[in-house]
Design an enzyme around this catalytic site. Structure first.
Site, PDB file in Angstrom:
ATOM      1  N   ASP A  76       0.873  -1.163   0.000  1.00  0.00           N
ATOM      2  CA  ASP A  76       0.000   0.000   0.000  1.00  0.00           C
ATOM      3  C   ASP A  76       0.918   1.222   0.000  1.00  0.00           C
ATOM      4  O   ASP A  76       2.135   1.090   0.175  1.00  0.00           O
ATOM      5  CB  ASP A  76      -0.895  -0.040   1.241  1.00  0.00           C
ATOM      6  CG  ASP A  76      -1.885   1.108   1.294  1.00  0.00           C
ATOM      7  OD1 ASP A  76      -2.245   1.640   0.222  1.00  0.00           O
ATOM      8  OD2 ASP A  76      -2.282   1.493   2.409  1.00  0.00           O
ATOM      9  N   ILE A  99     -15.286  14.572   6.388  1.00  0.00           N
ATOM     10  CA  ILE A  99     -13.983  13.900   6.328  1.00  0.00           C
ATOM     11  C   ILE A  99     -13.751  13.320   4.934  1.00  0.00           C
ATOM     12  O   ILE A  99     -12.647  13.426   4.373  1.00  0.00           O
ATOM     13  CB  ILE A  99     -13.904  12.788   7.394  1.00  0.00           C
ATOM     14  CG1 ILE A  99     -13.880  13.366   8.812  1.00  0.00           C
ATOM     15  CG2 ILE A  99     -12.684  11.899   7.151  1.00  0.00           C
ATOM     16  CD1 ILE A  99     -12.585  14.052   9.197  1.00  0.00           C
ATOM     17  N   ARG A 100     -14.792  12.728   4.359  1.00  0.00           N
ATOM     18  CA  ARG A 100     -14.669  12.158   3.009  1.00  0.00           C
ATOM     19  C   ARG A 100     -14.339  13.240   1.985  1.00  0.00           C
ATOM     20  O   ARG A 100     -13.533  13.033   1.080  1.00  0.00           O
ATOM     21  CB  ARG A 100     -15.971  11.454   2.629  1.00  0.00           C
ATOM     22  CG  ARG A 100     -15.901  10.707   1.289  1.00  0.00           C
ATOM     23  CD  ARG A 100     -17.259  10.190   0.896  1.00  0.00           C
ATOM     24  NE  ARG A 100     -18.180  11.301   0.671  1.00  0.00           N
ATOM     25  CZ  ARG A 100     -19.482  11.260   0.900  1.00  0.00           C
ATOM     26  NH1 ARG A 100     -20.033  10.157   1.398  1.00  0.00           N
ATOM     27  NH2 ARG A 100     -20.250  12.310   0.652  1.00  0.00           N
ATOM     28  N   HIS A 113     -10.750  14.144   1.421  1.00  0.00           N
ATOM     29  CA  HIS A 113     -10.019  13.229   0.541  1.00  0.00           C
ATOM     30  C   HIS A 113     -10.529  13.307  -0.896  1.00  0.00           C
ATOM     31  O   HIS A 113      -9.753  13.511  -1.833  1.00  0.00           O
ATOM     32  CB  HIS A 113     -10.148  11.791   1.057  1.00  0.00           C
ATOM     33  CG  HIS A 113      -9.532  11.567   2.398  1.00  0.00           C
ATOM     34  ND1 HIS A 113      -8.245  11.111   2.556  1.00  0.00           N
ATOM     35  CD2 HIS A 113     -10.024  11.738   3.648  1.00  0.00           C
ATOM     36  CE1 HIS A 113      -7.962  11.006   3.836  1.00  0.00           C
ATOM     37  NE2 HIS A 113      -9.033  11.379   4.522  1.00  0.00           N
ATOM     38  N   ASP A 139      -0.073   4.860   1.510  1.00  0.00           N
ATOM     39  CA  ASP A 139      -0.220   5.689   2.713  1.00  0.00           C
ATOM     40  C   ASP A 139       0.032   4.872   3.975  1.00  0.00           C
ATOM     41  O   ASP A 139      -0.566   3.815   4.181  1.00  0.00           O
ATOM     42  CB  ASP A 139      -1.626   6.297   2.768  1.00  0.00           C
ATOM     43  CG  ASP A 139      -1.885   7.229   1.602  1.00  0.00           C
ATOM     44  OD1 ASP A 139      -1.124   8.187   1.438  1.00  0.00           O
ATOM     45  OD2 ASP A 139      -2.844   6.974   0.835  1.00  0.00           O
TER      46      ASP A 139
END
Length: 564
Positions: A120, A272-273, A276, A122
């Site tokens: 991955d 919060i979404r 991103h 992050d």
């Protein structure tokens, strides 16, 4: 004053002095206290040996108790004699330490069998500073105010770095944040409404005890649905989300504002979404990469070592290409793509591991999407979306010769180990901090004595005469007073990521199920060669005798000069 009262008073004074020492050490932090270098398994083993090695003392005292049941003073003195001798012996502690750079095994695995390494991005290849969580919190808070018309008074709230820990559960309907153990029991003292703890009595009344029924727990990926009111936060990125939820709840309660907890949760989740999805986070990091990305994790050295040993490598991440390219160019260099055989961005994990319909699309260096059919995954190219079934068909990389690293227990690791037979490695950055705490003198003394005291209580509870019961009950009170300290030493609100007192946490149980190995960062791989086999400890089951010395993970040696 009776001899029993004198003994009880002396015990309380001893306990008080002991906890003053502990508290002093905790407030001053690890930097001002000498580290006792030990392996905690050895401490536990020594405690077990001590209790097992005292059958003569206990047996003799047990016989004398029955023979002189009328002599209360003799009984209490003998109990305190065993107590003092046990306490004296637990003061002799092993000087071994757990090395924070060790790789820990849940399942036996040999690197000799691994041909392909997957990552991955992050919190696996790229590690972020605390500034990133502050950014996520601030931007999401501002979105609540501007887009959702929340009160501007929320601007007074700032991110609290040490408030929450990963793996917590949030009751969406009751607006409560809490820690739950592997057996679905709430750890009392870790339930928060807003920024304030909820009393044990209120928690027990709300849930009719401490157990959370399976039907209201989160789904497989930690999400809540209509029938499941619990949401589990497993992502490191979720720390600012938990803090924002708590702050907004705190504001509404403090100002006596009526609100619907479910709608509040959805609004915070959406804010919060947006941080991103709308690219706010990505643009901020790209604009000031040195502020947000920690370069010291030696990711470049790990990738270089793998390449030099002929290992194939691939990257599967949910992040967009521009963001990954900027970060990897900073961490590794502009030629970072030459190290990877396959690079997949915006993969949409965990759907990537289960969906069989989404095709791969090739992405140009300028970010444009090409629509030609993909017949082969080529080195040096960038691919978007796709699915694991097509990935397996195109590469042939199947089974236990593949090892994939990620930080999210569910989204990164669970499906791979359960459905596809890949080996999995969990990256747990919190490990370093917790191991350093466990290496302190305060923690070693506290846990070794707590284990020994628990063993004394278990053995001596068979004596039912009033005098003996009074002594054992005093020990029980001492144990209950110590247990919150085992939580607070890690995090005042929620304690350790891995334990709820003596039980594993819900997070810890999933970690042991879905990860073959786990470590603080991939830089730990630098300490092992590719012939190394990782063996899990053979921890005795409850019905098995403890074997000592217990197996210790074969971690890298620590220079004595660097231990403190």
């Amino acid at each position: 004053m009776s001899p029993l009262s004198v003994k009880l008073r002396e015990c309380m004074q001893r306990s008080s002095r002991l906890w003053n020492v502990f508290s002093c050490g905790l407030h001053h932090g690890s930097s001002s206290s000498c580290l006792w270098k030990r392996n905690f398994a050895a401490v536990h083993c020594k405690t077990s040996q001590l209790l097992v090695s005292q059958p003569t003392i206990v047996a003799n005292h047990s016989a004398s108790f029955h023979q002189s049941s009328t002599h209360c003073q003799d009984q209490t003195e003998r109990l305190w004699s065993v107590y003092n001798e046990t306490k004296r012996q637990t003061g002799v502690i092993s000087t071994y330490s757990v090395n924070p750079d060790t790789i820990f095994a849940n399942n036996e695995m040999s690197l000799q069998d691994i041909e392909i390494y997957g990552f991955d991005y992050d919190y696996t290849l790229a590690f972020y500073s605390s500034h990133l969580h502050t950014l996520i919190f601030n931007v999401a808070r501002d979105i609540l105010i501007t887009n959702h018309r929340y009160p501007e008074g929320l601007l007074k709230y700032e991110y609290i770095p040490d408030f929450a820990v990963r793996g917590l559960h949030y009751d969406v309907q009751k607006a409560l944040l809490m820690k739950i153990d592997a057996f679905h029991y709430i750890q009392l003292g870790t339930v928060y409404r807003g920024l304030h703890p909820v009393s044990d009595e209120e928690v027990i009344a709300m849930y009719e005890g401490c157990h959370i029924p399976l039907e209201i727990m989160s789904d497989f990926y930690g999400k809540s649905s209509h029938s499941q009111s619990m949401k589990q936060f497993m992502d490191i990125f979720s720390l600012p989300e938990m803090t924002l939820l708590s702050c907004v709840n705190d504001f509404f309660m403090k100002h006596n504002i009526d609100y619907e907890p479910v709608h509040l949760y959805k609004d915070v989740k959406e804010a919060i979404r947006d941080v991103h999805v709308k690219g706010i986070l990505y643009r901020a990091v790209e604009a000031d990469i040195e502020k947000y990305i920690c370069y010291g994790e030696q990711s470049h050295a790990v990738l270089k070592k793998l390449a030099e040993n002929g290992k194939k490598m691939f990257l599967i991440t949910n992040s967009p290409f521009d963001f990954v390219d900027r970060g990897m160019s900073y961490i590794v260099g502009k030629d970072w793509r030459d190290l990877f055989d396959v690079v997949i961005v915006q993969a949409d994990k965990p759907s990537f591991f289960n969906d069989k319909r989404k095709p791969f699309r090739r992405v140009t260096d300028k970010g444009s999407l090409l629509w030609d059919r993909i017949h082969k995954l080529e080195k040096g190219q960038i691919y978007k979306q796709g699915n694991l079934y097509e990935f397996l068909r195109l590469t042939g990389w199947r089974g236990s010769k593949v090892l994939y690293f990620g930080d999210h227990i569910y989204s990164d690791l669970a499906d791979l180990t359960l459905k596809h037979g890949w080996r999995t490695g969990a990256i747990i950055p919190e490990l370093r901090k917790e191991i350093k705490i466990m290496n302190t003198e305060q923690y070693v003394h506290m846990m070794s004595w707590l284990q020994a005291l628990t063993g004394l209580i278990e053995q001596m509870q068979v004596h039912r005469d009033p005098a003996s019961r009074a002594v054992v009950e005093e020990w029980i009170r001492e144990r209950e007073a110590m247990r919150p300290q085992t939580k607070d030493i890690f995090n005042t609100q929620f304690g350790s990521l891995f334990r709820t007192y003596h039980n594993p946490t819900y997070f810890s149980r999933r970690l042991s199920r879905f990860a073959d190995i786990y470590m603080a960062s991939i830089s730990c791989l630098l300490n092992y060669d590719f012939q190394h086999t990782f063996f899990p400890r053979r921890n005795p089951l409850q019905h098995e005798s403890p074997f000592c010395p217990e197996h210790v993970p074969a971690g890298p040696r620590v220079d004595p000069e660097l231990r403190s």
